[in-house]
Design an enzyme around this catalytic site. Structure first.
Site, PDB file in Angstrom:
ATOM      1  N   GLU A  67      -3.133   5.504  -0.818  1.00  0.00           N
ATOM      2  CA  GLU A  67      -4.111   6.325  -1.520  1.00  0.00           C
ATOM      3  C   GLU A  67      -3.435   7.154  -2.612  1.00  0.00           C
ATOM      4  O   GLU A  67      -2.249   7.504  -2.477  1.00  0.00           O
ATOM      5  CB  GLU A  67      -4.787   7.281  -0.523  1.00  0.00           C
ATOM      6  CG  GLU A  67      -5.561   6.582   0.583  1.00  0.00           C
ATOM      7  CD  GLU A  67      -6.950   6.129   0.149  1.00  0.00           C
ATOM      8  OE1 GLU A  67      -7.173   5.890  -1.055  1.00  0.00           O
ATOM      9  OE2 GLU A  67      -7.820   5.997   1.021  1.00  0.00           O
ATOM     10  N   ASN A 114     -10.715   4.230  -6.409  1.00  0.00           N
ATOM     11  CA  ASN A 114      -9.764   5.278  -6.804  1.00  0.00           C
ATOM     12  C   ASN A 114      -8.375   4.712  -7.116  1.00  0.00           C
ATOM     13  O   ASN A 114      -7.423   5.446  -7.287  1.00  0.00           O
ATOM     14  CB  ASN A 114      -9.663   6.337  -5.692  1.00  0.00           C
ATOM     15  CG  ASN A 114      -9.141   5.759  -4.372  1.00  0.00           C
ATOM     16  OD1 ASN A 114      -8.814   4.573  -4.287  1.00  0.00           O
ATOM     17  ND2 ASN A 114      -9.056   6.583  -3.353  1.00  0.00           N
ATOM     18  N   ASP A 143      -3.443  -4.174   6.176  1.00  0.00           N
ATOM     19  CA  ASP A 143      -3.737  -2.916   6.862  1.00  0.00           C
ATOM     20  C   ASP A 143      -4.713  -3.084   8.021  1.00  0.00           C
ATOM     21  O   ASP A 143      -5.317  -4.153   8.196  1.00  0.00           O
ATOM     22  CB  ASP A 143      -4.292  -1.895   5.853  1.00  0.00           C
ATOM     23  CG  ASP A 143      -5.278  -2.505   4.853  1.00  0.00           C
ATOM     24  OD1 ASP A 143      -5.843  -3.576   5.154  1.00  0.00           O
ATOM     25  OD2 ASP A 143      -5.485  -1.925   3.785  1.00  0.00           O
ATOM     26  N   HIS A 187      -6.598   2.709  -5.102  1.00  0.00           N
ATOM     27  CA  HIS A 187      -5.710   2.437  -3.960  1.00  0.00           C
ATOM     28  C   HIS A 187      -5.495   0.934  -3.786  1.00  0.00           C
ATOM     29  O   HIS A 187      -6.339   0.129  -4.160  1.00  0.00           O
ATOM     30  CB  HIS A 187      -6.217   3.094  -2.661  1.00  0.00           C
ATOM     31  CG  HIS A 187      -7.373   2.436  -1.986  1.00  0.00           C
ATOM     32  ND1 HIS A 187      -8.301   3.113  -1.249  1.00  0.00           N
ATOM     33  CD2 HIS A 187      -7.777   1.132  -1.923  1.00  0.00           C
ATOM     34  CE1 HIS A 187      -9.182   2.278  -0.764  1.00  0.00           C
ATOM     35  NE2 HIS A 187      -8.901   1.076  -1.152  1.00  0.00           N
TER      36      HIS A 187
HETATM   37  C1  F6R Z   1      -8.369  -4.093   2.387  1.00  0.00           C
HETATM   38  C2  F6R Z   1      -7.671  -3.113   1.567  1.00  0.00           C
HETATM   39  C3  F6R Z   1      -8.369  -2.273   0.562  1.00  0.00           C
HETATM   40  C4  F6R Z   1      -9.469  -2.991  -0.206  1.00  0.00           C
HETATM   41  C5  F6R Z   1     -10.139  -2.051  -1.203  1.00  0.00           C
HETATM   42  C6  F6R Z   1     -11.310  -2.712  -1.907  1.00  0.00           C
HETATM   43  O1  F6R Z   1      -7.486  -4.754   3.256  1.00  0.00           O
HETATM   44  O2  F6R Z   1      -6.509  -2.965   1.732  1.00  0.00           O
HETATM   45  O3  F6R Z   1      -7.410  -1.780  -0.344  1.00  0.00           O
HETATM   46  O4  F6R Z   1      -8.924  -4.097  -0.867  1.00  0.00           O
HETATM   47  O5  F6R Z   1     -10.592  -0.910  -0.550  1.00  0.00           O
HETATM   48  O6  F6R Z   1     -12.328  -2.914  -0.992  1.00  0.00           O
HETATM   49  P1  F6R Z   1     -13.604  -3.785  -1.374  1.00  0.00           P
HETATM   50  O7  F6R Z   1     -13.117  -5.173  -1.576  1.00  0.00           O
HETATM   51  O8  F6R Z   1     -14.523  -3.691  -0.182  1.00  0.00           O
HETATM   52  O9  F6R Z   1     -14.172  -3.183  -2.618  1.00  0.00           O
END
Ligand code: F6R
Length: 241
Positions: free
Chosen positions: A143, A136, A67, A138
């Site tokens: 989401e 959450n 992303d 995702h």
């Molecule tokens: C990042 C992504 C997100 C993260 C998730 C966890 O490319 O797609 O889904 O993997 O938000 O983020 P952290 O690792 O910062 O807790």
């Protein structure tokens, strides 16, 4: 699902790097799906070290990131382009033309999403997808919702995600509210998926990954339907109950 519970984040990062090494040993021209965020940072450090020591060669590897934020300069310190170049790409021998990250600044975002999907197919599909998880549930920026997109698409970020990301931006109003993300189908099409998670805050999401109903309200739960997932988490993130 294979589960590897590590004593801490360091060990989780070593185990994650080992999975990538194994994939690259089996297929030197493999296609890696990559994530940003704080979770994979240590794994990327290990990969850079292994490259430096001469045990990994990225010259034939292709990468596709999950992303990228919309409407954020690629050169911004918080863009996922910057993250990937600072933490991995500038330190290994991956070819620039083999690196793919969605263009969140594209004037035609829908075309960008379609082209991204096509590029993954043309590359032969993703061999190993690395995922972190949002608190959450995702994955990528898919989401929690009543329904989820299958392919790469533009999405609105939820308030939880915006709040979680706010720590990286000086002003709250600078935090992006939209992103381009691979869809659930794009992710599920990967031949193998490794999910990394550390810390108490990820426990509920991991619980939903390991058991219970599959629901679009917790996107990570859909991975229960994938035949080749490895969860690598630390003790704090692992639900013992
Ligand atoms: C990042 C992504 C997100 C993260 C998730 C966890 O490319 O797609 O889904 O993997 O938000 O983020 P952290 O690792 O910062 O807790």
């Amino acid at each position: 699902m294979k589960v590897i519970v590590c004593k801490d984040k360091e060990q989780m990062s070593v185990e994650g790097a080992k999975q990538i090494q194994e994939c690259m040993n089996n297929k030197p021209d493999c296609v890696l799906g990559l994530a940003t965020g704080s979770t994979p940072l240590g794994m990327y450090e290990n990969l850079c070290r292994m490259y430096k020591e001469g045990t990994l060669d990225f010259s034939k590897v292709k990468t596709f990131n999950l992303d990228e934020y919309c409407d954020l300069d690629v050169a911004d310190k918080n863009s996922y382009h910057t993250f990937m170049f600072e933490n991995l790409f500038s330190k290994i021998n991956v070819s620039k033309e083999n690196i793919h990250i969605p263009d969140g600044e594209s004037k035609d975002a829908n075309k960008e999403c379609k082209d991204y999907e096509k590029a993954i197919v043309q590359a032969g599909g993703i061999d190993l997808q690395v995922l972190g998880i949002g608190r959450n549930g995702h994955i990528g920026f898919n989401e929690p919702d009543e329904s989820l997109f299958v392919e790469t698409h533009v999405t609105d970020l939820t308030q939880t995600t915006i709040d979680d990301n706010a720590r990286f931006f000086e002003k709250k109003q600078d935090v992006p509210t939209k992103a381009i993300t691979m869809g659930m189908g794009t992710i599920m099409n990967a031949r193998k998926i490794i999910v990394l998670a550390n810390g108490e805050g990820k426990k509920d999401a991991i619980r939903a990954l390991l058991s219970g109903k599959v629901t679009t309200n917790v996107p990570v739960s859909l991975l229960q339907l994938h035949p080749n997932v490895v969860l690598i988490c630390d003790e704090a993130a692992y639900p013992n109950d």
